[in-house]
Design an enzyme around this catalytic site. Structure first.
Site, PDB file in Angstrom:
ATOM      1  N   ASP A  94     -37.134  -8.029  14.506  1.00  0.00           N
ATOM      2  CA  ASP A  94     -37.441  -8.042  16.139  1.00  0.00           C
ATOM      3  C   ASP A  94     -38.542  -7.606  15.886  1.00  0.00           C
ATOM      4  O   ASP A  94     -39.471  -8.723  16.345  1.00  0.00           O
ATOM      5  CB  ASP A  94     -36.743  -7.280  17.091  1.00  0.00           C
ATOM      6  N   LYS A 119     -27.836   5.802  22.023  1.00  0.00           N
ATOM      7  CA  LYS A 119     -28.376   5.380  22.379  1.00  0.00           C
ATOM      8  C   LYS A 119     -28.700   4.934  24.005  1.00  0.00           C
ATOM      9  O   LYS A 119     -28.545   4.510  24.830  1.00  0.00           O
ATOM     10  CB  LYS A 119     -28.205   3.055  22.482  1.00  0.00           C
ATOM     11  N   GLN A 162     -33.290   3.808  13.345  1.00  0.00           N
ATOM     12  CA  GLN A 162     -32.010   3.620  12.388  1.00  0.00           C
ATOM     13  C   GLN A 162     -31.511   2.846  12.882  1.00  0.00           C
ATOM     14  O   GLN A 162     -30.152   3.515  13.856  1.00  0.00           O
ATOM     15  CB  GLN A 162     -31.909   4.948  12.734  1.00  0.00           C
ATOM     16  N   SER A 163     -31.086   1.728  13.361  1.00  0.00           N
ATOM     17  CA  SER A 163     -30.381   0.722  13.460  1.00  0.00           C
ATOM     18  C   SER A 163     -29.316   0.640  13.152  1.00  0.00           C
ATOM     19  O   SER A 163     -28.665  -0.430  13.434  1.00  0.00           O
ATOM     20  CB  SER A 163     -31.414  -0.665  13.584  1.00  0.00           C
ATOM     21  N   TYR A 203     -24.459   6.373  16.550  1.00  0.00           N
ATOM     22  CA  TYR A 203     -25.986   4.904  16.757  1.00  0.00           C
ATOM     23  C   TYR A 203     -25.833   5.076  18.099  1.00  0.00           C
ATOM     24  O   TYR A 203     -26.653   4.909  19.067  1.00  0.00           O
ATOM     25  CB  TYR A 203     -25.627   3.992  16.193  1.00  0.00           C
ATOM     26  N   GLU A 263     -23.735  -2.376  21.342  1.00  0.00           N
ATOM     27  CA  GLU A 263     -22.567  -0.864  20.515  1.00  0.00           C
ATOM     28  C   GLU A 263     -22.849  -0.333  21.554  1.00  0.00           C
ATOM     29  O   GLU A 263     -21.583   0.859  21.894  1.00  0.00           O
ATOM     30  CB  GLU A 263     -23.723  -0.707  19.735  1.00  0.00           C
ATOM     31  N   THR A 269     -28.673  -1.288  23.715  1.00  0.00           N
ATOM     32  CA  THR A 269     -27.379  -2.416  22.249  1.00  0.00           C
ATOM     33  C   THR A 269     -25.675  -2.743  22.772  1.00  0.00           C
ATOM     34  O   THR A 269     -25.497  -1.717  23.584  1.00  0.00           O
ATOM     35  CB  THR A 269     -27.515  -1.940  21.145  1.00  0.00           C
TER      36      THR A 269
HETATM   37  P1  NAP Z   1     -34.472  -2.895  11.942  1.00  0.00           P
HETATM   38  O1  NAP Z   1     -34.839  -4.778  11.503  1.00  0.00           O
HETATM   39  O2  NAP Z   1     -33.829  -2.158  11.238  1.00  0.00           O
HETATM   40  O3  NAP Z   1     -36.452  -2.571  12.366  1.00  0.00           O
HETATM   41  C1  NAP Z   1     -36.238  -0.995  13.120  1.00  0.00           C
HETATM   42  C2  NAP Z   1     -37.527  -0.990  13.168  1.00  0.00           C
HETATM   43  O4  NAP Z   1     -38.182   0.309  13.507  1.00  0.00           O
HETATM   44  C3  NAP Z   1     -38.099  -1.078  11.895  1.00  0.00           C
HETATM   45  O5  NAP Z   1     -39.404  -0.955  11.776  1.00  0.00           O
HETATM   46  C4  NAP Z   1     -38.296   0.657  11.278  1.00  0.00           C
HETATM   47  O6  NAP Z   1     -39.367   1.453  10.315  1.00  0.00           O
HETATM   48  C5  NAP Z   1     -38.910   0.915  12.253  1.00  0.00           C
HETATM   49  N1  NAP Z   1     -38.607   2.709  12.356  1.00  0.00           N
HETATM   50  C6  NAP Z   1     -36.778   3.260  11.914  1.00  0.00           C
HETATM   51  N2  NAP Z   1     -37.290   4.696  12.301  1.00  0.00           N
HETATM   52  C7  NAP Z   1     -38.770   4.795  13.149  1.00  0.00           C
HETATM   53  C8  NAP Z   1     -39.397   5.988  13.234  1.00  0.00           C
HETATM   54  N3  NAP Z   1     -39.024   7.015  13.157  1.00  0.00           N
HETATM   55  N4  NAP Z   1     -40.373   6.097  13.509  1.00  0.00           N
HETATM   56  C9  NAP Z   1     -40.635   4.703  13.372  1.00  0.00           C
HETATM   57  N5  NAP Z   1     -40.328   3.299  13.423  1.00  0.00           N
HETATM   58  C10 NAP Z   1     -38.849   3.402  12.792  1.00  0.00           C
HETATM   59  O7  NAP Z   1     -33.995  -3.207  13.658  1.00  0.00           O
HETATM   60  P2  NAP Z   1     -33.935  -4.653  14.211  1.00  0.00           P
HETATM   61  O8  NAP Z   1     -32.797  -5.420  14.343  1.00  0.00           O
HETATM   62  O9  NAP Z   1     -35.001  -4.942  14.013  1.00  0.00           O
HETATM   63  O10 NAP Z   1     -33.666  -3.680  15.321  1.00  0.00           O
HETATM   64  C11 NAP Z   1     -34.966  -4.278  16.514  1.00  0.00           C
HETATM   65  C12 NAP Z   1     -34.143  -2.706  17.640  1.00  0.00           C
HETATM   66  O11 NAP Z   1     -33.460  -3.318  18.368  1.00  0.00           O
HETATM   67  C13 NAP Z   1     -33.893  -1.246  17.694  1.00  0.00           C
HETATM   68  O12 NAP Z   1     -34.066  -0.097  18.339  1.00  0.00           O
HETATM   69  C14 NAP Z   1     -31.849  -1.779  17.676  1.00  0.00           C
HETATM   70  O13 NAP Z   1     -31.012  -0.591  16.889  1.00  0.00           O
HETATM   71  C15 NAP Z   1     -31.863  -2.613  18.617  1.00  0.00           C
HETATM   72  N6  NAP Z   1     -31.505  -4.024  18.234  1.00  0.00           N
HETATM   73  C16 NAP Z   1     -30.663  -4.660  17.432  1.00  0.00           C
HETATM   74  C17 NAP Z   1     -30.069  -5.700  17.699  1.00  0.00           C
HETATM   75  C18 NAP Z   1     -29.737  -6.359  16.507  1.00  0.00           C
HETATM   76  O14 NAP Z   1     -28.685  -6.948  16.649  1.00  0.00           O
HETATM   77  N7  NAP Z   1     -30.556  -6.729  15.631  1.00  0.00           N
HETATM   78  C19 NAP Z   1     -28.912  -5.721  18.421  1.00  0.00           C
HETATM   79  C20 NAP Z   1     -29.013  -4.185  19.692  1.00  0.00           C
HETATM   80  C21 NAP Z   1     -30.345  -3.550  19.693  1.00  0.00           C
HETATM   81  P3  NAP Z   1     -39.036   0.499   8.852  1.00  0.00           P
HETATM   82  O15 NAP Z   1     -39.334  -1.178   8.720  1.00  0.00           O
HETATM   83  O16 NAP Z   1     -40.344   1.377   7.824  1.00  0.00           O
HETATM   84  O17 NAP Z   1     -37.717   0.894   7.835  1.00  0.00           O
HETATM   85  O1  G4F Z   2     -23.797  -6.130  10.406  1.00  0.00           O
HETATM   86  P1  G4F Z   2     -22.895  -4.569  11.085  1.00  0.00           P
HETATM   87  O2  G4F Z   2     -23.523  -4.187  10.547  1.00  0.00           O
HETATM   88  O3  G4F Z   2     -23.168  -5.098  12.624  1.00  0.00           O
HETATM   89  P2  G4F Z   2     -23.200  -4.188  13.763  1.00  0.00           P
HETATM   90  O4  G4F Z   2     -22.396  -2.885  12.975  1.00  0.00           O
HETATM   91  O5  G4F Z   2     -22.333  -4.620  14.576  1.00  0.00           O
HETATM   92  O6  G4F Z   2     -24.788  -3.581  14.799  1.00  0.00           O
HETATM   93  C1  G4F Z   2     -25.432  -4.207  14.231  1.00  0.00           C
HETATM   94  O7  G4F Z   2     -25.666  -4.632  16.428  1.00  0.00           O
HETATM   95  C2  G4F Z   2     -25.425  -3.979  16.805  1.00  0.00           C
HETATM   96  C3  G4F Z   2     -25.443  -4.516  18.215  1.00  0.00           C
HETATM   97  O8  G4F Z   2     -24.109  -4.972  18.335  1.00  0.00           O
HETATM   98  C4  G4F Z   2     -27.029  -3.626  16.715  1.00  0.00           C
HETATM   99  F1  G4F Z   2     -26.967  -2.746  18.018  1.00  0.00           F
HETATM  100  C5  G4F Z   2     -27.155  -2.553  15.646  1.00  0.00           C
HETATM  101  O9  G4F Z   2     -28.711  -1.763  16.078  1.00  0.00           O
HETATM  102  C6  G4F Z   2     -27.015  -3.962  14.618  1.00  0.00           C
HETATM  103  O10 G4F Z   2     -28.097  -4.627  14.860  1.00  0.00           O
HETATM  104  O11 G4F Z   2     -21.587  -5.104  10.950  1.00  0.00           O
HETATM  105  C7  G4F Z   2     -20.884  -5.712  12.152  1.00  0.00           C
HETATM  106  C8  G4F Z   2     -19.446  -6.343  11.917  1.00  0.00           C
HETATM  107  C9  G4F Z   2     -18.371  -4.738  12.020  1.00  0.00           C
HETATM  108  O12 G4F Z   2     -17.969  -4.232  12.589  1.00  0.00           O
HETATM  109  C10 G4F Z   2     -18.326  -4.079  10.535  1.00  0.00           C
HETATM  110  O13 G4F Z   2     -17.290  -2.629  10.451  1.00  0.00           O
HETATM  111  O14 G4F Z   2     -19.531  -6.287  10.575  1.00  0.00           O
HETATM  112  C11 G4F Z   2     -18.099  -5.888  10.050  1.00  0.00           C
HETATM  113  N1  G4F Z   2     -18.840  -6.122   8.378  1.00  0.00           N
HETATM  114  C12 G4F Z   2     -17.426  -5.769   7.707  1.00  0.00           C
HETATM  115  N2  G4F Z   2     -17.549  -5.113   6.100  1.00  0.00           N
HETATM  116  C13 G4F Z   2     -19.171  -5.526   7.507  1.00  0.00           C
HETATM  117  C14 G4F Z   2     -18.908  -5.541   7.195  1.00  0.00           C
HETATM  118  N3  G4F Z   2     -20.121  -4.892   8.111  1.00  0.00           N
HETATM  119  C15 G4F Z   2     -21.404  -3.769   6.839  1.00  0.00           C
HETATM  120  N4  G4F Z   2     -22.911  -3.530   7.656  1.00  0.00           N
HETATM  121  N5  G4F Z   2     -21.025  -4.111   5.973  1.00  0.00           N
HETATM  122  C16 G4F Z   2     -19.755  -5.151   5.613  1.00  0.00           C
HETATM  123  O15 G4F Z   2     -19.461  -5.100   4.139  1.00  0.00           O
END
Ligand code: NAP
Ligand code: G4F
Length: 347
Positions: free
Chosen positions: A13, A151, A81-82, A147, A125, A123
């Site tokens: 993001d 959050k 830590q996402s 997680y 979650e 999130t």
């Molecule tokens: P991501 O790809 O895992 O990116 C996480 C970022 O946080 C990376 O830049 C990582 O750095 C940095 N980071 C981790 N620990 C840190 C620390 N201790 N200090 C400073 N930076 C740190 O996650 P994303 O998908 O872009 O998501 C962005 C945010 O939205 C997260 O907070 C996540 O929990 C939240 N979110 C994501 C989703 C989704 O579906 N993608 C949905 C809801 C909420 P490195 O590159 O060095 O690892």
């Molecule tokens: O792709 P996932 O690991 O994403 P999850 O757990 O939904 O979390 C992501 O979305 C959240 C928003 O709702 C964010 F807050 C969070 O930071 C992250 O971006 O898993 C999605 C689903 C789960 O139900 C998991 O049990 O897929 C299922 N799954 C099935 N097989 C798997 C696998 N997930 C992963 N990672 N790996 C598998 O082999």
């Protein structure tokens, strides 16, 4: 010119948000954490246009220093830590980064009395085992992982600082959003990489966990636009961002494999489920309990009516287009997947 600071700028993001804010004419700064391996690949193309500052959201002094030197108009706290599964392995670190990170950010803005709007990456979650579907801003939380619990602390901290100190701070309660830049630790990219791998001659089956999990999957660039809109409002409010459509992991697989030219057919349930090549009968997908979580969130579906009404936000990319974009990207980049999640099996 407005100035923005993004924590988590190297993440999926963060990289799209940096692009969006540059397009809008912002001076963009990012917090970069030190790593022993290269961690800027998602933003290397923005080199020279984003100013990077070393820091870590688990380190109060670095957060204070960077916020004070940048003095941003808008601060997007995306660092976390996402990975939900990993949060069971590193619960304390997850709490440090995902719960206390925003507390440090809020204090870094409050103590020097900065006029800065803050976005917190909340999130879906949080809804966890939700009693109602779809979920919106008033659905009660029921978190099911370290997680989500971290959050939830962050969510309430944002609300507390908004009400107690009048800080413009908002929670974006975002449902899953994916892209070509998604890490392979998440199920969508794990699948699209594997689907492309089979086109390049992969032999061993793809091993997945819960195939019946249901998610509301959108496209990340649409969601960073929503983050920005939340900070342009007259009053700070929390918003859900979602597509309003729900699909299973099985369905995601079927579409990704179809895009890669494979007619995937499912047989069996639970641990016995397999995905076979409809032509040859070869088993391409199996279920491995190593990828089952200690606690699962089995179903999430968002209702983003408030964001549509007040922010005019509607996601542009639908489910099928999302799967196609990610699979096409992996088909055009002929690098074999590293099976990044294999370590769960071994640890
Ligand atoms: P991501 O790809 O895992 O990116 C996480 C970022 O946080 C990376 O830049 C990582 O750095 C940095 N980071 C981790 N620990 C840190 C620390 N201790 N200090 C400073 N930076 C740190 O996650 P994303 O998908 O872009 O998501 C962005 C945010 O939205 C997260 O907070 C996540 O929990 C939240 N979110 C994501 C989703 C989704 O579906 N993608 C949905 C809801 C909420 P490195 O590159 O060095 O690892
Ligand atoms: O792709 P996932 O690991 O994403 P999850 O757990 O939904 O979390 C992501 O979305 C959240 C928003 O709702 C964010 F807050 C969070 O930071 C992250 O971006 O898993 C999605 C689903 C789960 O139900 C998991 O049990 O897929 C299922 N799954 C099935 N097989 C798997 C696998 N997930 C992963 N990672 N790996 C598998 O082999």
């Amino acid at each position: 010119m407005k100035t923005a600071l993004i924590t988590g700028v190297t993440g999926q993001d963060g990289s799209y948000l940096a692009e969006l804010l540059l397009q809008k004419g912002y001076a963009v700064h990012g917090l970069l954490r030190r790593a022993s391996t290269e961690n800027t690949s998602r933003i290397d193309h923005l080199s020279g246009r984003v100013t990077l500052h070393y820091g870590d959201v688990t380190d109060s002094l670095s957060v204070l220093n960077v916020v004070e030197s940048v003095r941003p108009d808008e601060l997007y706290n995306l660092a976390a830590q996402s990975h939900v599964y990993t949060s069971f392995a590193v619960p304390e670190y997850t709490a440090q980064a995902d719960a206390l990170g925003i507390l440090r950010v809020l204090e870094a803005v409050r103590l020097p009395g900065l006029d800065c709007r803050i976005y917190q990456a909340s999130t879906s979650e949080l809804f966890g085992d939700a009693a109602q579907s779809p979920q919106n801003e008033s659905t009660p939380f029921s978190p099911r992982s370290p997680y989500a619990i971290a959050k939830q602390y962050a969510y309430w901290t944002v609300r507390c600082y908004r009400e107690a100190y009048g800080i413009f701070a908002v929670n974006g309660i975002l449902f899953n959003h994916e892209s070509e830049r998604r890490s392979e630790l998440f199920v969508t990219r794990k699948i699209t990489k594997a689907a492309a791998d089979f086109a390049f001659g992969r032999d061993e089956p793809l091993r997945l966990g819960n195939l019946d999990a249901l998610r509301d999957w959108g496209y990340a660039p649409d969601y960073v636009e929503c983050m920005w809109r939340m900070l342009q409002q007259n009053t700070p409010e929390d918003f859900v961002a979602a597509t309003g459509e729900q699909h299973s992991v099985r369905e995601f697989c079927r579409l990704a494999f179809a895009r890669a030219g494979v007619d995937l057919r499912w047989q069996g349930e639970g641990l016995d489920a397999v995905g076979m090549d409809g032509k040859s009968g070869k088993i391409l997908v199996t279920v491995d309990p190593a990828f089952y979580r200690p606690l699962e969130v089995s179903s999430l579906l968002g209702d983003a009516e408030k964001a549509r009404r007040l922010l005019g936000w509607v996601p542009k990319v639908g489910f099928e287009e999302l799967v196609n974009r990610m699979t096409d990207h992996d088909l055009s980049h002929k690098t074999r997947s590293k099976d990044a999640e294999l370590f769960y099996k071994d640890s």
